[in-house]
Design a protein around this motif. Structure first.
Motif: not given
Length: 85
Positions: A40-49
């Motif tokens: 989930x954290x990886x997805x958040x980072x990807x979405x933010x990026x």
């Protein structure tokens, strides 16, 4: 991301859950919920990026488009503009 080793790794973990060999070997503390949390954290980072990149690209496009429109508008009036100078 599509067809990336990371995506394959995540898919495998989601499919096999507690039976996934990396979890059984102790990765993510051997805890499927921890794996999900990291995912989930990886997805958040990807979405933010992605949002950041798209935002910058959109802003650059708008700036370039506005400059282009201004040049077009002024190009027909260059003789009048130079007469004022």
């Amino acid at each position: 991301w599509e067809n990336s080793p990371i995506l394959e790794f995540i898919k495998e973990g989601e499919e096999q859950q507690d039976n996934w060999a990396p979890l059984q070997a102790g990765l993510f503390g051997g805890d499927y919920e921890r794996f999900c949390e990291v995912h989930r954290k990886l997805q958040e980072i990807e979405e933010s990026y992605t949002d950041d990149i798209l935002g910058k690209a959109t802003q650059e496009y708008r700036t370039e488009r506005a400059t282009s429109l201004l040049r077009e508008a002024l190009s027909g009036h260059s003789e009048r503009l130079t007469s004022f100078i």
